[in-house]
Design a protein around this motif. Structure first.
Motif, PDB file in Angstrom:
ATOM      1  N   ILE A 116       0.478  -1.290   0.324  1.00  0.00           N
ATOM      2  CA  ILE A 116      -0.318  -0.451   0.014  1.00  0.00           C
ATOM      3  C   ILE A 116       0.782   1.358  -0.235  1.00  0.00           C
ATOM      4  O   ILE A 116       1.586   1.650   0.800  1.00  0.00           O
ATOM      5  N   GLU A 117       0.511   2.135  -1.297  1.00  0.00           N
ATOM      6  CA  GLU A 117       1.140   3.562  -0.652  1.00  0.00           C
ATOM      7  C   GLU A 117       0.664   4.281  -0.471  1.00  0.00           C
ATOM      8  O   GLU A 117      -0.571   4.228  -0.116  1.00  0.00           O
ATOM      9  N   PHE A 118       1.381   5.648   0.189  1.00  0.00           N
ATOM     10  CA  PHE A 118       0.935   6.484   0.456  1.00  0.00           C
ATOM     11  C   PHE A 118      -0.064   7.787  -0.527  1.00  0.00           C
ATOM     12  O   PHE A 118       1.374   7.579  -1.371  1.00  0.00           O
ATOM     13  N   THR A 119      -0.857   8.302  -0.306  1.00  0.00           N
ATOM     14  CA  THR A 119      -1.173   9.481  -1.354  1.00  0.00           C
ATOM     15  C   THR A 119       0.251  10.618  -1.626  1.00  0.00           C
ATOM     16  O   THR A 119       0.555  10.935  -0.035  1.00  0.00           O
ATOM     17  N   ASP A 120      -0.461  11.550  -2.236  1.00  0.00           N
ATOM     18  CA  ASP A 120       0.453  12.441  -2.597  1.00  0.00           C
ATOM     19  C   ASP A 120      -0.443  13.588  -0.311  1.00  0.00           C
ATOM     20  O   ASP A 120       0.943  13.932  -0.303  1.00  0.00           O
ATOM     21  N   ALA A 121      -1.858  13.346  -0.555  1.00  0.00           N
ATOM     22  CA  ALA A 121      -1.733  14.436   0.736  1.00  0.00           C
ATOM     23  C   ALA A 121      -1.149  13.695   2.118  1.00  0.00           C
ATOM     24  O   ALA A 121      -0.637  14.524   2.728  1.00  0.00           O
ATOM     25  N   GLU A 122      -1.384  12.521   2.374  1.00  0.00           N
ATOM     26  CA  GLU A 122      -0.812  11.954   2.928  1.00  0.00           C
ATOM     27  C   GLU A 122       0.558  11.993   3.483  1.00  0.00           C
ATOM     28  O   GLU A 122       1.483  12.109   4.159  1.00  0.00           O
ATOM     29  N   VAL A 123       2.084  12.014   2.420  1.00  0.00           N
ATOM     30  CA  VAL A 123       2.927  12.349   2.307  1.00  0.00           C
ATOM     31  C   VAL A 123       3.468  13.974   2.992  1.00  0.00           C
ATOM     32  O   VAL A 123       4.052  14.248   3.586  1.00  0.00           O
ATOM     33  N   ASP A 124       2.788  14.701   2.141  1.00  0.00           N
ATOM     34  CA  ASP A 124       3.044  16.032   2.662  1.00  0.00           C
ATOM     35  C   ASP A 124       1.987  15.817   4.465  1.00  0.00           C
ATOM     36  O   ASP A 124       2.729  16.424   5.389  1.00  0.00           O
ATOM     37  N   THR A 125       1.538  15.054   4.878  1.00  0.00           N
ATOM     38  CA  THR A 125       1.774  15.381   6.581  1.00  0.00           C
ATOM     39  C   THR A 125       2.383  15.257   6.783  1.00  0.00           C
ATOM     40  O   THR A 125       2.977  15.126   8.068  1.00  0.00           O
ATOM     41  N   ILE A 126       2.213  13.774   6.649  1.00  0.00           N
ATOM     42  CA  ILE A 126       4.064  12.998   6.952  1.00  0.00           C
ATOM     43  C   ILE A 126       4.850  13.781   7.072  1.00  0.00           C
ATOM     44  O   ILE A 126       6.221  14.308   8.149  1.00  0.00           O
ATOM     45  N   LEU A 127       5.719  14.679   6.240  1.00  0.00           N
ATOM     46  CA  LEU A 127       6.697  15.870   5.920  1.00  0.00           C
ATOM     47  C   LEU A 127       6.644  16.246   7.062  1.00  0.00           C
ATOM     48  O   LEU A 127       7.903  17.461   7.364  1.00  0.00           O
ATOM     49  N   GLU A 128       5.750  17.368   7.466  1.00  0.00           N
ATOM     50  CA  GLU A 128       5.535  17.714   7.891  1.00  0.00           C
ATOM     51  C   GLU A 128       5.763  17.358   9.565  1.00  0.00           C
ATOM     52  O   GLU A 128       6.196  18.456  10.329  1.00  0.00           O
ATOM     53  N   ASN A 129       5.357  16.334   9.764  1.00  0.00           N
ATOM     54  CA  ASN A 129       5.408  16.421  11.387  1.00  0.00           C
ATOM     55  C   ASN A 129       6.157  14.730  11.692  1.00  0.00           C
ATOM     56  O   ASN A 129       6.757  15.222  13.256  1.00  0.00           O
ATOM     57  N   PHE A 130       7.235  14.763  11.001  1.00  0.00           N
ATOM     58  CA  PHE A 130       8.103  13.406  10.922  1.00  0.00           C
ATOM     59  C   PHE A 130       9.237  13.636  10.200  1.00  0.00           C
ATOM     60  O   PHE A 130       9.414  14.335   9.397  1.00  0.00           O
ATOM     61  N   PRO A 131      10.926  13.374  11.054  1.00  0.00           N
ATOM     62  CA  PRO A 131      11.785  13.416   9.912  1.00  0.00           C
ATOM     63  C   PRO A 131      12.251  12.924   9.208  1.00  0.00           C
ATOM     64  O   PRO A 131      13.230  11.594   9.324  1.00  0.00           O
TER      65      PRO A 131
END
Length: 331
Positions: free
Chosen positions: A220-235
């Motif tokens: 299962i891959e991440f969506t673009d929006a999910e990636v953006d959310t993760i990048l904002e919150n994690f290293p």
């Protein structure tokens, strides 16, 4: 007379050369006499990339340097940092997130303890965060994961267990958290005891490769929006899992990743760590034969470490070979 003089000079030169050779040999022996009799590499659970990579690398170093050594099953990056810091193992494998926590006294294994006896040696590879479910589950996206899903996050306190639950919570997933070694969790998924496995491990993940041979799976891959959310919150950084990684994938899969580095006790002899680094960095073909993720185990990637100081022995090899390391990044 010139011929005689030349003949008389030759033994003198030979004697001098022999003396230099003996001195060099003696010096090398003196340096090696300070080495440990054996070494251990902290890896992770069986069925994961750390175990395959770390055990194979340990055997490679043991063979090349004629010293006894091997890999040891551990809880993964967070525990490896503690084991190296305490001198329980000479070397270990870790990711940058747990490393940052460890040196700032935020390790969940030893809150308040700043692990300052951990030094970087060389870059390994990026760890993608990826999700796998059985095709029969009809889970094809993160949104499809049902509330209360039983999710295996790997060994307790591993990079996966430290970061993946928080990532999924940030994305609104509610789950029942499970821990275990990757091989064990793969078996539980196949037997229907788990709904999803959230992997943070180098690719290809042996447990996933084994699963897809035995049954149909969804990666299962991440969506673009999910990636953006993760990048904002994690290293972490953006990452694409190449379609060639698994037979299940038909195209590259979107994910996020965290860099891995091999670490050493900062108090290990400089010459020992120099030789270990030299052998590893100068034989990438051999490293890739251990695990193909080692394609990025190259000196050009030393800049991916912005957290740990480099061991002086490792730094010496990089500097001798034209790779600059800032003085404040050398122990």
């Amino acid at each position: 007379m010139k011929k005689t003089a030349m003949n008389n000079a030759l033994p003198t030169a030979a004697t001098l050369l022999a003396g230099v050779a003996l001195l060099a040999a003696s010096s090398a022996q003196a340096d090696r006499s300070e080495w440990p009799d054996n070494f251990t590499v902290g890896t992770a659970s069986q069925g994961g990339t750390y175990y395959v990579y770390g055990s194979g690398w340990a055997n490679f170093i043991a063979d090349e340097l004629d010293i006894s050594g091997g890999g040891e099953v551990t809880g993964g990056p967070t525990q490896n940092l503690a084991l190296v810091h305490g001198g329980d193992v000479a070397f270990g494998l870790t990711t940058m997130g747990p490393a940052s926590d460890a040196i700032s006294g935020k390790s969940p294994l030893a809150p308040g303890l700043e692990m300052d006896n951990v030094c970087a040696m060389f870059p390994m590879y990026e760890t993608p965060f990826s999700i796998t479910a059985l095709a029969s589950s009809d889970i094809e996206s993160i949104e499809d994961i049902p509330d209360g899903a039983r999710i295996g996050f790997g060994p307790a306190a591993s990079t996966s267990d430290t970061y993946f639950p928080a990532m999924l919570e940030t994305l609104g997933v509610e789950f029942d958290r499970r821990n275990g070694g990757w091989s064990d969790l793969g078996g539980q998924l196949q037997d229907g005891l788990l709904d999803v496995i959230a992997f943070a491990a180098g690719i290809p993940i042996p447990a996933v490769s084994q699963l897809e041979v035995q049954t149909d799976v969804n990666i299962i891959e991440f969506t673009d929006a999910e990636v953006d959310t993760i990048l904002e919150n994690f290293p972490v950084a953006e990452f694409m899992i190449p379609a060639s990684t698994y037979q299940t994938l038909e195209e590259d899969a979107r994910a996020v990743s965290m860099w891995n580095f091999a670490i050493a006790g900062c108090d290990l002899p400089e010459d020992f760590v120099y030789e270990v680094t030299k052998v590893t960095m100068e034989q990438n073909d051999r490293m890739r034969s251990i695990h193909r993720s080692a394609a990025t185990t190259i000196p050009e990637n030393i800049d991916k470490n912005t957290v740990l100081p480099f061991h002086p022995g490792a730094a010496r090899w990089y500097e001798e070979n034209g790779y600059d390391i800032a003085e404040d990044m050398i122990k």
